[in-house]
Scaffold this active site. Structure first.
Site, PDB file in Angstrom:
ATOM      1  N   ARG A  46     105.265 133.389 -53.217  1.00  0.00           N
ATOM      2  CA  ARG A  46     106.399 133.070 -54.102  1.00  0.00           C
ATOM      3  C   ARG A  46     107.079 134.365 -54.539  1.00  0.00           C
ATOM      4  NH1 ARG A  46     105.227 132.554 -59.154  1.00  0.00           N
ATOM      5  NH2 ARG A  46     103.493 131.127 -58.831  1.00  0.00           N
ATOM      6  N   TYR A  98     133.146 123.682 -56.366  1.00  0.00           N
ATOM      7  CA  TYR A  98     132.210 122.893 -55.543  1.00  0.00           C
ATOM      8  C   TYR A  98     131.523 121.850 -56.439  1.00  0.00           C
ATOM      9  CZ  TYR A  98     128.019 121.773 -52.882  1.00  0.00           C
ATOM     10  OH  TYR A  98     127.016 121.108 -52.237  1.00  0.00           O
ATOM     11  N   ASP A 170     131.087 132.958 -55.691  1.00  0.00           N
ATOM     12  CA  ASP A 170     130.499 132.106 -54.654  1.00  0.00           C
ATOM     13  C   ASP A 170     131.286 132.376 -53.373  1.00  0.00           C
ATOM     14  OD1 ASP A 170     129.857 130.049 -52.889  1.00  0.00           O
ATOM     15  OD2 ASP A 170     129.676 128.529 -54.460  1.00  0.00           O
ATOM     16  N   LYS A 195     125.528 127.224 -44.901  1.00  0.00           N
ATOM     17  CA  LYS A 195     126.819 127.048 -44.248  1.00  0.00           C
ATOM     18  C   LYS A 195     127.023 128.122 -43.174  1.00  0.00           C
ATOM     19  CE  LYS A 195     126.835 123.956 -47.469  1.00  0.00           C
ATOM     20  NZ  LYS A 195     127.457 124.134 -48.776  1.00  0.00           N
TER      21      LYS A 195
HETATM   22  C1  LIG Z   1     127.061 123.930 -50.153  1.00  0.00           C
HETATM   23  C2  LIG Z   1     127.632 124.761 -51.241  1.00  0.00           C
HETATM   24  C3  LIG Z   1     126.872 125.116 -52.363  1.00  0.00           C
HETATM   25  C4  LIG Z   1     125.461 124.607 -52.599  1.00  0.00           C
HETATM   26  O1  LIG Z   1     124.556 125.085 -51.663  1.00  0.00           O
HETATM   27  P1  LIG Z   1     123.261 124.250 -51.115  1.00  0.00           P
HETATM   28  O2  LIG Z   1     122.716 125.153 -50.079  1.00  0.00           O
HETATM   29  O3  LIG Z   1     123.769 122.946 -50.596  1.00  0.00           O
HETATM   30  O4  LIG Z   1     122.361 124.057 -52.283  1.00  0.00           O
HETATM   31  C5  LIG Z   1     127.468 125.931 -53.318  1.00  0.00           C
HETATM   32  N1  LIG Z   1     128.733 126.370 -53.171  1.00  0.00           N
HETATM   33  C6  LIG Z   1     129.490 126.046 -52.115  1.00  0.00           C
HETATM   34  C7  LIG Z   1     130.879 126.560 -52.016  1.00  0.00           C
HETATM   35  C8  LIG Z   1     128.983 125.222 -51.114  1.00  0.00           C
HETATM   36  O5  LIG Z   1     129.753 124.893 -50.068  1.00  0.00           O
END
Ligand SMILES: *Cc1c(COP(=O)(O)O)cnc(C)c1O
Length: 379
Positions: A46, A98, A170, A195
Site C-alpha cells: 500500500r 466532469y 484535471d 482515459k
Molecule cells: C473519467 C474522468 C474522471 C474520473 O476518473 P475515473 O478513473 O473514472 O475514476 C475524472 N475527470 C475526468 C475529466 C474524467 O474524464
C-alpha cells in the site's frame, strides 16, 4: 529530453535484479527485512511498490513535475486532493465539471462544511467574483466535458496566487502531450489514467503530479493513510500505454480535426464543439496553452431533438456507444443520460448542456472509415 523520448524512457530503468528491460509486475504485498527496519526501501505495497514507483516517476517527468502519486481510480486521486480541505474552506470550480467530480464535491464534501462555487470558468471575471481569502482550492478541468470550453490556466493560477489557494488542473482530456499545466502555474495536475494515458480501455486508474516537496508529502501521507492505491498489474498497463502516448495523441488530433471539419459542413448538424475551430469562443486561449486540439468533439443536431440524437447513436458501427473516452477505439456518448446524469437537469441546462448533445471520443482508426460511419449514421 523531448516528449517522445520521455514517454519511453523517463522514470523507468531496467530491473536491477534481472536486467528485464520492461518494468516487472511486482505482484507482492510485502518485502523481506533482514533485521527489523533493515530493508531495501519497500515494506508493504500500500505504501510502496516498485512497479508503481516507476509509473509515478514517469508521470512526474511527463508533466515537468517532481513527484507522481498513483491511485486506484481518477476519483480516488480527486478525493485525495479534497482531503486537504477543512470545514469553512471554499473551492471554485467550473459549472460544466466532469459529473463524478461534481458528485464527489456536492454529495460528499459539501455536507462536511466545504463550500463550492461552480462558475463558468472560461470567463475569469466569474472566477474573480467569488474568489477571496477563504478560497483554498481552484479546480480547473480544461477542455471541459462535454462542452469543450477552454479555461485559461495561467489566468486561474494568477487568481489562485492572489488568494493563497492551490490550483489543481484535471488534465485528463489533454494529457501532457497537449498541455503541461505545471508550466502555467498549476500546483497539482490530476489524471484519470483510465482515459488517454493508459489509452486502451483496459484499466481504471488515477494520478496526481506535483512539484512542491511539502505538498507532495501531505498528499503522499493521505495516499497511504486512506489507501486508494492501485495494484501493480494496472500500473504495468499504464506504463505500457504511456510509451505510445505521443503517437496515439498525434493520431487522435489528426482524426479529431477531420471529424470536426466533416461535422461542421454537414447540413443536419446545428453546432460542433471543438476548440480547434477559429470561431470557438476560447480558441485563442486554446491555441496559446495547448500544443494541438485533441480528439474530443461534441455536436448537436438541427432541431435539437433527443430522439434524433438517440437514433444516430444507435446507428454507429465504429463509434461504439459507451461511457469513457480516450481509448484507441472511437466511442460515442449521450452525456445527458450517461456521464452527466448525476448533474440535475436544471443545472445541466444552465451550463448549456443540451439533451440532444452527442459526444465523440475520436479514436485512432482510419479517418475515412470514421467519416463514413458518421455519414451513414447522421443520414
Ligand atoms: C473519467 C474522468 C474522471 C474520473 O476518473 P475515473 O478513473 O473514472 O475514476 C475524472 N475527470 C475526468 C475529466 C474524467 O474524464
Amino acid at each position: 529530453m523531448k516528449f517522445a523520448t520521455k514517454a519511453i524512457h523517463a522514470g523507468v530503468h531496467p530491473d536491477p535484479a534481472t536486467g528485464a528491460i520492461m518494468t516487472p509486475i511486482y505482484q507482492t504485498s510485502t518485502y523481506v527485512q533482514r533485521s527489523p527496519g533493515d530493508h531495501k526501501g519497500f515494506e508493504y505495497s500500500r505504501t510502496h511498490n516498485p512497479t508503481r514507483s516507476q509509473l509515478q516517476d514517469a508521470l512526474a517527468a511527463l508533466d515537468n513535475g517532481r513527484h507522481g502519486l498513483a491511485f486506484a481510480t481518477g476519483m480516488a486521486a480527486i478525493d485525495c486532493v479534497a482531503k486537504l480541505l477543512q470545514p469553512g474552506d471554499e473551492v471554485i470550480s467550473t459549472n460544466d465539471l466532469y459529473g463524478g467530480s461534481y458528485r464527489l464535491f456536492t454529495k460528499v464534501y459539501e455536507p462536511l462544511g466545504i463550500k463550492f462555487h461552480f462558475v463558468p470558468m472560461h470567463d475569469m471575471a466569474a472566477v474573480r467574483a467569488v474568489a477571496g481569502p477563504k478560497t483554498k482550492l481552484i479546480w480547473v478541468e480544461t477542455p471541459t466535458n462535454p462542452l469543450l470550453n477552454v479555461i485559461d490556466i495561467a489566468a486561474a493560477a494568477a487568481v489562485a496566487r492572489e488568494c493563497g489557494a492551490l490550483l489543481a488542473v484535471d488534465n485528463t482530456f489533454s494529457t501532457p502531450y497537449l498541455q503541461t499545466p505545471m508550466d502555467l502555474g498549476a500546483d497539482i495536475v490530476m489524471y484519470s489514467l483510465t482515459k488517454y494515458m493508459a489509452g486502451h480501455s483496459d484499466t481504471v486508474m488515477g494520478a496526481l503530479v506535483v512539484k512542491d516537496d511539502e505538498l507532495h508529502e501531505r498528499l503522499r501521507f493521505l495516499q497511504n493513510a486512506c489507501g486508494g492505491t492501485p495494484g501493480p498489474q494496472d500500473c504495468f498497463l499504464v506504463l505500457r500505454g504511456l510509451k505510445t502516448l505521443h503517437l496515439r495523441m498525434q493520431r487522435h488530433c489528426e482524426n479529431g480535426r477531420a471529424v470536426a471539419e466533416f461535422l461542421r459542413q454537414h447540413p443536419k448538424v446545428e453546432k460542433v464543439y471543438w476548440p480547434g475551430f477559429e470561431n470557438h469562443p476560447n480558441h485563442a486561449v486554446a491555441a496559446r496553452q495547448m500544443r494541438d486540439f485533441g480528439g474530443m468533439i461534441s455536436f448537436v443536431l438541427k432541431g435539437d431533438r433527443q430522439e434524433d440524437a438517440i437514433a444516430v447513436l444507435e446507428k454507429f458501427h465504429y463509434f461504439t456507444l459507451a461511457e469513457s473516452l480516450g481509448g484507441v477505439e472511437s466511442l460515442s456518448g449521450h452525456p445527458a443520460s450517461m456521464t452527466h446524469a448525476s448533474i440535475p437537469a436544471e443545472q445541466r441546462r444552465k451550463s448549456g448542456l443540451s439533451d440532444s448533445l452527442i459526444r465523440l471520443s475520436v479514436g485512432i482508426e482510419d479517418a475515412e472509415d470514421l467519416i463514413e460511419d458518421l455519414a451513414q449514421a447522421i443520414g
